[in-house]
Design a protein around this motif. Structure first.
Motif, short mmCIF file in Angstrom:
data_model
loop_
_atom_site.label_atom_id
_atom_site.label_comp_id
_atom_site.label_asym_id
_atom_site.label_seq_id
_atom_site.Cartn_x
_atom_site.Cartn_y
_atom_site.Cartn_z
N PRO A 76 0.83 -1.21 0.00
CA PRO A 76 0.00 0.00 0.00
C PRO A 76 0.87 1.26 0.00
CG PRO A 76 -0.76 -1.58 1.65
CD PRO A 76 0.56 -2.08 1.14
N CYS A 77 0.67 2.10 -1.02
CA CYS A 77 1.45 3.33 -1.13
C CYS A 77 0.76 4.28 -2.09
CB CYS A 77 2.87 3.04 -1.60
SG CYS A 77 2.99 2.28 -3.22
N LYS A 78 1.19 5.53 -2.07
CA LYS A 78 0.63 6.52 -3.00
C LYS A 78 1.27 6.44 -4.38
CE LYS A 78 -0.65 9.82 0.55
NZ LYS A 78 -0.42 11.15 1.14
N ARG A 79 2.57 6.15 -4.39
CA ARG A 79 3.32 6.08 -5.63
C ARG A 79 4.56 5.21 -5.44
NH1 ARG A 79 2.94 11.59 -8.95
NH2 ARG A 79 0.70 11.47 -9.04
N ILE A 80 5.19 4.90 -6.57
CA ILE A 80 6.51 4.27 -6.53
C ILE A 80 7.51 5.35 -6.94
CG2 ILE A 80 8.02 2.50 -7.50
CD1 ILE A 80 5.75 1.39 -5.75
N GLY A 81 8.39 5.67 -6.01
CA GLY A 81 9.44 6.64 -6.29
C GLY A 81 10.59 5.97 -7.03
N VAL A 82 11.28 6.76 -7.82
CA VAL A 82 12.41 6.26 -8.59
C VAL A 82 13.63 7.11 -8.24
CG1 VAL A 82 13.33 5.89 -10.91
CG2 VAL A 82 10.89 5.61 -10.48
N ILE A 94 18.70 1.12 -10.33
CA ILE A 94 17.58 2.02 -10.06
C ILE A 94 16.91 1.56 -8.78
CG2 ILE A 94 15.30 2.77 -10.89
CD1 ILE A 94 16.31 2.15 -13.74
N HIS A 95 16.57 2.50 -7.92
CA HIS A 95 15.79 2.21 -6.72
C HIS A 95 14.32 2.45 -7.03
CE1 HIS A 95 19.24 2.36 -3.82
NE2 HIS A 95 19.75 3.15 -4.76
N LEU A 96 13.46 1.47 -6.77
CA LEU A 96 12.01 1.63 -6.85
C LEU A 96 11.51 1.55 -5.41
CD1 LEU A 96 11.11 -0.71 -9.85
CD2 LEU A 96 11.49 1.76 -9.88
N ILE A 97 10.93 2.65 -4.92
CA ILE A 97 10.59 2.75 -3.50
C ILE A 97 9.12 3.11 -3.33
CG2 ILE A 97 11.13 3.91 -1.32
CD1 ILE A 97 13.92 4.53 -2.55
N PRO A 98 8.35 2.26 -2.63
CA PRO A 98 6.96 2.62 -2.32
C PRO A 98 6.95 3.88 -1.45
CG PRO A 98 7.34 0.28 -1.93
CD PRO A 98 8.68 0.92 -2.15
N LEU A 99 6.16 4.87 -1.86
CA LEU A 99 6.13 6.15 -1.15
C LEU A 99 4.74 6.48 -0.63
CD1 LEU A 99 8.09 8.43 -3.66
CD2 LEU A 99 9.00 7.28 -1.64
N ASN A 100 4.70 6.90 0.60
CA ASN A 100 3.51 7.54 1.17
C ASN A 100 3.83 8.97 1.53
OD1 ASN A 100 1.42 5.46 1.13
ND2 ASN A 100 2.90 4.33 2.35
N SER A 101 5.12 9.26 1.68
CA SER A 101 5.60 10.62 1.91
C SER A 101 7.03 10.70 1.41
CB SER A 101 5.53 10.99 3.40
OG SER A 101 6.57 10.36 4.11
N ILE A 102 7.53 11.90 1.27
CA ILE A 102 8.90 12.08 0.80
C ILE A 102 9.90 11.47 1.78
CG2 ILE A 102 9.24 14.38 1.82
CD1 ILE A 102 10.45 13.26 -1.66
#
Length: 129
Positions: A76-82, A94-102
């Motif tokens: 569960p997350c808002k986006r996948i950060g790169v 490349i890092h793919l990181i589940p994001l709910n906040s910065i």
């Protein structure tokens, strides 16, 4: 001397693999910034991402684009950060990181999941590929 990622590719070091092709590998970061933090690499060892030839670079991005939705469905997350940092291991990744906040992108705040937790997370993400 091969990078730690090349040793993972060669099977010398275990990893919690998410996806793999002949040219690319995605696996969980063992010291993630967030649950589901995945590393995506070309199997060919090249130190700096911008030294990859155009086809390998484009293929790496396309492979990451296929892995990211599976992470997003599993965690569960808002986006996948790169992120591409490129200083910690001399092998393009490349890092793919589940994001709910910065704050989830804070590389100084590392989680310490158990091997069992990593295995469960990897299995959950693979179900969505």
């Amino acid at each position: 001397m091969p990078s730690i990622f090349s040793r993972i590719v060669a099977g010398e070091i275990p990893a919690h693999k998410i996806a793999e092709t002949d040219d690319y590998l995605a696996f969980l970061d063992v010291m993630p910034t967030a649950t589901g933090h995945t590393l995506v690499i070309p199997k060919k060892e090249v130190d700096y991402i911008f030294d990859l030839d155009d086809d390998l670079y484009a293929g790496l991005m396309a492979f990451a684009k296929k892995v990211a939705p599976a992470i997003e469905k599993a965690i569960p997350c808002k986006r996948i950060g790169v992120a591409v940092v490129g200083l910690e291991v001399p092998h393009a990744h490349i890092h793919l990181i589940p994001l709910n906040s910065i704050a989830d992108m804070n590389f100084y705040n590392k989680l310490k999941p158990s091997q069992q937790e990593l295995a469960q997370t990897a299995a959950l993400i693979r179900q969505h590929l």
